[in-house]
Design a protein around this motif. Structure first.
Motif, PDB file in Angstrom:
ATOM      1  N   PHE A 235       1.004  -1.318  -0.392  1.00 11.66           N
ATOM      2  CA  PHE A 235      -0.003  -0.105   0.033  1.00 11.66           C
ATOM      3  C   PHE A 235       0.953   1.586  -0.091  1.00 11.66           C
ATOM      4  O   PHE A 235       0.437   1.752  -0.965  1.00 11.66           O
ATOM      5  CB  PHE A 235      -0.303  -0.159   1.239  1.00 11.66           C
ATOM      6  N   PHE A 236       1.590   0.892   0.435  1.00  7.79           N
ATOM      7  CA  PHE A 236       2.865   2.419   0.825  1.00  7.79           C
ATOM      8  C   PHE A 236       3.789   2.661   0.179  1.00  7.79           C
ATOM      9  O   PHE A 236       4.354   3.257  -0.061  1.00  7.79           O
ATOM     10  CB  PHE A 236       3.421   2.507   2.375  1.00  7.79           C
ATOM     11  N   GLY A 237       3.893   1.291  -0.244  1.00 11.10           N
ATOM     12  CA  GLY A 237       5.876   1.625  -1.317  1.00 11.10           C
ATOM     13  C   GLY A 237       5.750   1.718  -2.427  1.00 11.10           C
ATOM     14  O   GLY A 237       6.326   2.262  -3.186  1.00 11.10           O
ATOM     15  N   ALA A 238       4.696   1.217  -3.136  1.00 11.44           N
ATOM     16  CA  ALA A 238       4.559   1.834  -4.664  1.00 11.44           C
ATOM     17  C   ALA A 238       4.997   3.250  -5.155  1.00 11.44           C
ATOM     18  O   ALA A 238       5.614   3.879  -6.369  1.00 11.44           O
ATOM     19  CB  ALA A 238       2.940   1.996  -5.178  1.00 11.44           C
ATOM     20  N   MET A 239       4.530   4.812  -3.637  1.00  9.99           N
ATOM     21  CA  MET A 239       4.389   5.826  -4.059  1.00  9.99           C
ATOM     22  C   MET A 239       6.122   5.605  -3.658  1.00  9.99           C
ATOM     23  O   MET A 239       6.080   7.181  -4.450  1.00  9.99           O
ATOM     24  CB  MET A 239       4.250   6.753  -3.177  1.00  9.99           C
ATOM     25  N   GLY A 240       6.996   5.217  -3.048  1.00 14.18           N
ATOM     26  CA  GLY A 240       8.019   5.606  -3.559  1.00 14.18           C
ATOM     27  C   GLY A 240       9.113   4.694  -4.217  1.00 14.18           C
ATOM     28  O   GLY A 240      10.121   4.748  -3.954  1.00 14.18           O
ATOM     29  N   LEU A 241       8.404   3.695  -4.990  1.00 15.02           N
ATOM     30  CA  LEU A 241       9.126   3.409  -6.155  1.00 15.02           C
ATOM     31  C   LEU A 241       9.528   4.006  -7.564  1.00 15.02           C
ATOM     32  O   LEU A 241       9.346   5.372  -7.618  1.00 15.02           O
ATOM     33  CB  LEU A 241       7.983   2.211  -6.518  1.00 15.02           C
ATOM     34  N   PRO A 242      10.717   4.423  -7.471  1.00  7.84           N
ATOM     35  CA  PRO A 242      11.434   5.729  -8.585  1.00  7.84           C
ATOM     36  C   PRO A 242      11.322   5.275 -10.052  1.00  7.84           C
ATOM     37  O   PRO A 242      11.197   6.026 -10.305  1.00  7.84           O
ATOM     38  CB  PRO A 242      13.685   4.585  -8.709  1.00  7.84           C
ATOM     39  N   HIS A 243      10.977   4.503 -10.283  1.00  8.37           N
ATOM     40  CA  HIS A 243      10.336   4.107 -12.034  1.00  8.37           C
ATOM     41  C   HIS A 243       8.780   4.730 -11.670  1.00  8.37           C
ATOM     42  O   HIS A 243       8.073   4.711 -12.985  1.00  8.37           O
ATOM     43  CB  HIS A 243      10.727   2.749 -12.382  1.00  8.37           C
ATOM     44  N   VAL A 244       7.981   4.145 -10.738  1.00  7.95           N
ATOM     45  CA  VAL A 244       6.785   4.929 -10.768  1.00  7.95           C
ATOM     46  C   VAL A 244       6.447   6.524 -10.222  1.00  7.95           C
ATOM     47  O   VAL A 244       5.921   6.860 -11.425  1.00  7.95           O
ATOM     48  CB  VAL A 244       5.964   4.420  -9.886  1.00  7.95           C
ATOM     49  N   VAL A 245       7.098   7.199 -10.267  1.00  7.45           N
ATOM     50  CA  VAL A 245       7.316   8.199  -9.461  1.00  7.45           C
ATOM     51  C   VAL A 245       7.993   9.218 -11.175  1.00  7.45           C
ATOM     52  O   VAL A 245       7.593  10.349 -10.777  1.00  7.45           O
ATOM     53  CB  VAL A 245       8.720   8.563  -8.311  1.00  7.45           C
ATOM     54  N   VAL A 246       9.017   9.098 -11.378  1.00 10.28           N
ATOM     55  CA  VAL A 246       9.473   9.548 -12.640  1.00 10.28           C
ATOM     56  C   VAL A 246       8.091   9.795 -13.789  1.00 10.28           C
ATOM     57  O   VAL A 246       8.288  10.765 -14.506  1.00 10.28           O
ATOM     58  CB  VAL A 246      11.210   8.970 -13.203  1.00 10.28           C
ATOM     59  N   ARG A 247       7.918   8.464 -13.861  1.00  7.14           N
ATOM     60  CA  ARG A 247       6.202   8.615 -14.926  1.00  7.14           C
ATOM     61  C   ARG A 247       5.708   9.578 -14.580  1.00  7.14           C
ATOM     62  O   ARG A 247       4.888  10.015 -15.967  1.00  7.14           O
ATOM     63  CB  ARG A 247       5.686   6.899 -14.868  1.00  7.14           C
ATOM     64  N   PHE A 248       5.294  10.493 -13.416  1.00  4.47           N
ATOM     65  CA  PHE A 248       4.388  11.181 -13.009  1.00  4.47           C
ATOM     66  C   PHE A 248       4.630  12.739 -13.727  1.00  4.47           C
ATOM     67  O   PHE A 248       3.721  13.369 -13.878  1.00  4.47           O
ATOM     68  CB  PHE A 248       4.153  11.557 -11.637  1.00  4.47           C
ATOM     69  N   TYR A 249       5.662  12.233 -14.404  1.00  7.20           N
ATOM     70  CA  TYR A 249       6.570  14.001 -14.602  1.00  7.20           C
ATOM     71  C   TYR A 249       5.938  14.277 -16.218  1.00  7.20           C
ATOM     72  O   TYR A 249       6.168  15.331 -16.334  1.00  7.20           O
ATOM     73  CB  TYR A 249       8.050  14.037 -14.205  1.00  7.20           C
ATOM     74  N   THR A 250       5.417  12.520 -16.967  1.00  7.90           N
ATOM     75  CA  THR A 250       5.106  13.182 -18.356  1.00  7.90           C
ATOM     76  C   THR A 250       3.953  14.026 -17.704  1.00  7.90           C
ATOM     77  O   THR A 250       3.272  13.889 -18.997  1.00  7.90           O
ATOM     78  CB  THR A 250       5.511  11.805 -18.635  1.00  7.90           C
ATOM     79  N   ASN A 251       3.122  13.880 -17.321  1.00  6.55           N
ATOM     80  CA  ASN A 251       1.723  14.632 -17.118  1.00  6.55           C
ATOM     81  C   ASN A 251       1.731  15.737 -17.202  1.00  6.55           C
ATOM     82  O   ASN A 251       2.467  16.894 -16.638  1.00  6.55           O
ATOM     83  CB  ASN A 251       1.332  14.508 -15.397  1.00  6.55           C
ATOM     84  N   ARG A 252       1.244  16.299 -18.216  1.00 12.73           N
ATOM     85  CA  ARG A 252       0.942  18.135 -18.643  1.00 12.73           C
ATOM     86  C   ARG A 252       0.914  18.970 -16.821  1.00 12.73           C
ATOM     87  O   ARG A 252       1.837  19.864 -16.525  1.00 12.73           O
ATOM     88  CB  ARG A 252      -0.011  18.185 -18.947  1.00 12.73           C
TER      89      ARG A 252
END
Lengths: 521, 118
Positions: A235-252
């Protein structure tokens, strides 16, 4: 025949990934392109790419294997992998996008105005990334060995080579297209065989799986602790995964980041219905895999057990292709993130000697080589468990940094570093013990096997207490930082001047100096 | 405690632009109050969603521990634990996420309207 079909399917996936990559190649030119695809990707495409990147060997092969082995308690893995995105949406998605940081170390530096915090976050990103890539390479080896009898190192080496070619040539834009394509490939690769396998359940007079002890929750010693530990880690790990987080920067913007995450929840929810089907079918038709200790190959083995002829070969090849899509997409995303943060460190240390793009390429090569060596050396832990341990480390380190950093003005650099260090050391020690295959017995063994329920609260409490004790070290511009993180994007406000790209848009080596000058003015 | 300052009306001939946005930019007390209220409403929403997640999803192992008969209960011919964890939780997670995103956008819209009103 199976060998030939599988080899063909794996080659096809690899070539398709490379071709999609080359299409993106002429579009990617500057540093910004390499890291975040210039942030010009729509929510639907982005959600497919996020899901494609997220669904790794653990989801495609490992979850079904664990269900076959341990039963209904293992359903918490896919539930947790999905719920992790809900908490990411709730606590992190929009503010993180608005922070305009590229990577988690960028976020640490921006929020805490501290280089030391940045370096601790960098070390953790590298550690979590590698913990996560190792099972991908091992899964690739297992797949190729199961289907073609190739030596186990070969699968990992193939994945490493393709990822390298793709990442070094095209950067992230190509990867975004490839990742989106791979979500749908993975979904259909797992979905289509189900239509052929399910009609055979009644033919084979299935055993009464639903009344066996295996089918009931809370089996085994310390089951309640272990279950809640899995829940906390995922539940709490997904937000701290580096490849998940970097993907959010591609949102407008922040709002798009939220909408993308809701779409991701839908895509994951659909996908995770399927591994359960394979796990249950495996219990009925391939119980021998449990005795052999090859439960991770249940997904690949089922068509051959239930069907015969070219249909079985075709479906096995399809599953092999889907599995390779899983290894390729997750390993690419992780290697980009790990390479990205290492390159930022390199570029800032060596001054202008090494250009940012060159630094990125060298870092990616180094990260791949080291991880491949680790994958060959590490003990065989179930793929889904190994991946979940990376979640446990992320939940014990970068998750508290993000949650407290975004929602609490009181977080100080010493507090954040203390929490990340203690959480990282305790969870990291547990993970290394499990990976080396030297888990002790009894209560202590359960804690080491699933450390999150102990280490996550420890990290949060440490961060809180240490920050309160060092109240005078609060960053000077925390009020302005909160405006940037929380104010809606369309309102014109002074959000501070921190920009990870530096003043000329692309000179990463100038990043830190520009940051200091701008923020102190 | 800052010294009390008398606030006088600006001259009618020279209207001053004192929007909430400029208060926030100046990091004045008024601006801080607006930012804190936005953050508080978003944080309250986040904690509400987290609580709902715990009640609807994360409570199941505790329920199975407290009421062992639930572990082997059947609903519409399917074992309850498999039905809940294998299928039913996913629509719940999606609904929680959708509702959360809507409420969060609503809070931001209200904040934006407050700022527009000068």
């Amino acid at each position: 025949m199976t060998t030939l079909a599988t080899a063909l399917a794996v080659t096809l996936v690899s070539v398709a990934t490379l071709v999609v990559g080359v299409v993106g190649l002429r579009l990617s030119r500057t540093t910004s392109d390499f890291y975040v695809a210039s942030r010009a990707i729509g929510p639907a495409m982005n959600a497919s790419a996020i899901s494609g990147e997220y669904l790794s060997a653990a989801s495609f092969l490992g979850v079904a294997g664990l269900i076959l082995l341990h039963g209904v308690d293992m359903l918490w893995y896919p539930v947790g992998y999905t719920a992790g995105y809900l908490l990411l949406l709730v606590f992190v998605a929009a503010p993180l996008r608005r922070s305009r940081a590229y990577t988690l170390p960028d976020f640490a530096e921006f929020r805490l105005e501290s280089l030391a915090a940045r370096q601790v976050a960098t070390a953790l990103v590298v550690m979590i990334g590698m913990l996560y890539i190792v099972p991908q390479f091992q899964g690739a080896g297992l797949t190729l060995a199961t289907l073609t009898g190739a030596p186990t190192w070969l699968g990992g080496a193939i994945v490493a080579a393709i990822v390298l070619a793709n990442v070094v040539a095209g950067g992230m834009r190509s990867i975004t297209l490839a990742q989106a394509f791979q979500y749908w490939l993975k979904l259909f690769a797992l979905l289509i065989p189900v239509f052929f396998l399910l009609p055979h359940v009644s033919h084979h007079r299935a055993p009464h799986w639903s009344t066996a002890g295996w089918a009931e929750p809370l089996q085994g010693e310390h089951a309640l602790y272990l279950t809640y530990s899995i829940i906390v880690a995922t539940f709490f790990g997904a937000m701290g995964l580096p490849h998940v987080v970097v993907r959010f920067y591609t949102n407008r913007d922040g709002r798009t980041a939220r909408r993308t995450t809701v779409a991701v929840l839908c895509l994951l929810g659909v996908f995770y219905l399927l591994p359960t089907v394979y796990g249950v079918l495996g219990r009925m038709f391939t119980p021998d895999l449990v005795a052999d200790g090859r439960t991770d190959s249940v997904v690949l083995s089922l068509p051959g057990r239930l069907l015969d002829g070219p249909l079985a070969d075709l479906l096995t090849a399809l599953l092999g292709a889907g599995a390779f899509a899983a290894f390729l997409s997750t390993a690419s995303g992780l290697i980009i993130s790990v390479g990205g943060v290492v390159a930022q460190e390199l570029a800032s240390r060596t001054g202008r000697g090494l250009g940012p793009v060159a630094a990125f390429r060298w870092s990616v090569c180094a990260a791949t080589a080291v991880t491949l060596a680790l994958a060959v050396a590490a003990a065989g832990v179930a793929v889904a468990h190994a991946v979940e341990l990376a979640f446990a480390v992320a939940a014990s380190t970068l998750c508290p940094l993000l949650v407290l950093g975004i929602w609490w003005r009181g977080l100080t650099p010493p507090g954040a570093i203390a929490g990340m260090a203690l959480g990282g050391l305790t969870s990291g020690a547990a993970v290394v013990t499990v990976m080396l295959g030297s888990t002790p017995g009894g209560w202590w063994g359960s804690v080491v096997n699933q450390p999150a329920l102990c280490t996550v609260p420890l990290a949060f409490v440490t961060m809180l207490v240490a920050s309160l004790l060092t109240r005078d070290r609060r960053p000077a511009h925390v009020a302005r930082t909160m405006v940037r993180l929380h104010a809606p994007d369309e309102i014109e406000l002074d959000r501070g001047s921190y920009h990870p790209e530096g003043p000329r848009g692309g000179a990463m080596s100038a990043r830190r100096s520009s940051y200091r000058i701008d923020r102190s003015s | 405690m800052p010294e009390r300052v008398r606030i006088t009306a600006p001259r009618a001939t020279r209207p001053r632009r004192t929007t909430v946005a400029s208060e926030i930019d100046a990091q004045s007390e008024v601006g801080e109050i607006f930012m804190r209220s936005l953050m508080r409403s978003q944080l309250r929403l986040a904690l509400t969603t987290l609580t709902l997640l715990v009640i609807t999803v994360a409570a199941w192992p505790a329920l199975f521990a407290l009421f062992p008969s639930l572990r082997r209960a059947h609903v519409v011919g399917m074992p309850l634990p498999w039905l809940v964890l294998g299928v039913a939780v996913y629509p719940v997670l999606i609904a929680l996420g959708w509702a959360h995103a809507r409420r969060a956008e609503h809070h931001e819209q209200v904040f934006g309207e407050l700022l527009d009103r000068r």
